[in-house]
Scaffold this motif. Sequence first.
Motif, short mmCIF file in Angstrom:
data_model
loop_
_atom_site.label_atom_id
_atom_site.label_comp_id
_atom_site.label_asym_id
_atom_site.label_seq_id
_atom_site.Cartn_x
_atom_site.Cartn_y
_atom_site.Cartn_z
N ILE A 90 0.59 -1.03 0.01
CA ILE A 90 -0.18 0.33 0.12
C ILE A 90 0.74 1.33 0.08
CG2 ILE A 90 -2.01 1.01 1.17
CD1 ILE A 90 -2.88 -1.27 2.24
N SER A 285 -5.82 9.55 4.56
CA SER A 285 -6.14 8.63 3.13
C SER A 285 -4.92 6.85 3.57
CB SER A 285 -5.38 9.03 1.60
OG SER A 285 -4.19 9.30 1.99
N GLU A 289 -7.06 3.90 4.95
CA GLU A 289 -6.49 2.25 4.11
C GLU A 289 -6.13 1.24 4.95
OE1 GLU A 289 -4.57 1.12 -0.51
OE2 GLU A 289 -4.65 3.62 0.32
#
Length: 309
Positions: A90, A285, A289
């Motif tokens: 990620i 953000s 996640e």
Amino acid sequence: MNNELSYTIEEVAQLLKVSKLTIYDLVKKGELPVFRVGRQMRMHAKDLEDYITQKKSTISHPPVVFAEKATSTKESSQIVISGQDMVLDILGRHLEKATTKKILRSHAGSLNGLISMYKGECDIVSVHMYDGDTGEYNLPYIKKILTGFPYVLVNLLCRKAGFYVQAGNPLNVQSWEDLKRKDITIMNREKGSGARILLDEHLRLCNISTREVAGYENEESNHLSVASAVSTGAVDIGIGMEKAAKLVGVDFIPLIRERYDLVLLKTNENAHFVNEVMNILTSKSFQSEINAIGDYDTSQTGSIMYETF
């Protein structure tokens, strides 16, 4: 690795941190061999390990690129991130958007990742190495290995580490002391991994010789393979993180809250790069996640744990 161990397509996708469609495409191209049990496709663990080893040697560690990175990180169009947790993928996606550089992944363990950074072969190293003498994570090892290097140590996340046991914990495993029981066999991690260091440090603190631990020489190279060995009954106990236990479907005995940090070198050439990483880690953000995955603590994510000056 146990030749009888096999994975479903979904488990392979989780292990490689890619979509199931990617795995089906690799199967279709003949890059990943499979066999069928009824209508279900499965893959031998040995075939998957061979595939990962091949990709490591051809992609993750290109010697020419590493030689260039050692002399000039600024001019390189690639960033190498070392470690196994899916959160690193990620982070890599966010970095590609922020820097337009290509992200390469090395799946080396914590200690081996630090050695790669010392050699100029890695840009970001993830570490979770427990020091039994101080009860501290990471810094005691980093200070010894990166002597003379300017660096910053920043928290990625915190997570639980402990034992994988079979469903219902039939052997009533509770603590590190149980590892010297004659009715228990373990699956170990490879040398240089954070889980291996965690085990070795607690064996030392409990005055348990490695010769007393049945299965100590058994090794797997990732959390999912260790948990799968427990799931199949090949061994009784594995050492690893909570997320892998849930993915494989074994019970988990939490023993410690470990700090999973990132190490980045500080140079004039990569100052902008370090700032980009910090901006990503502290962003809502990115943290949202991570929190959506579950079983991770982001309360310290982006916090500087130590910095040389």
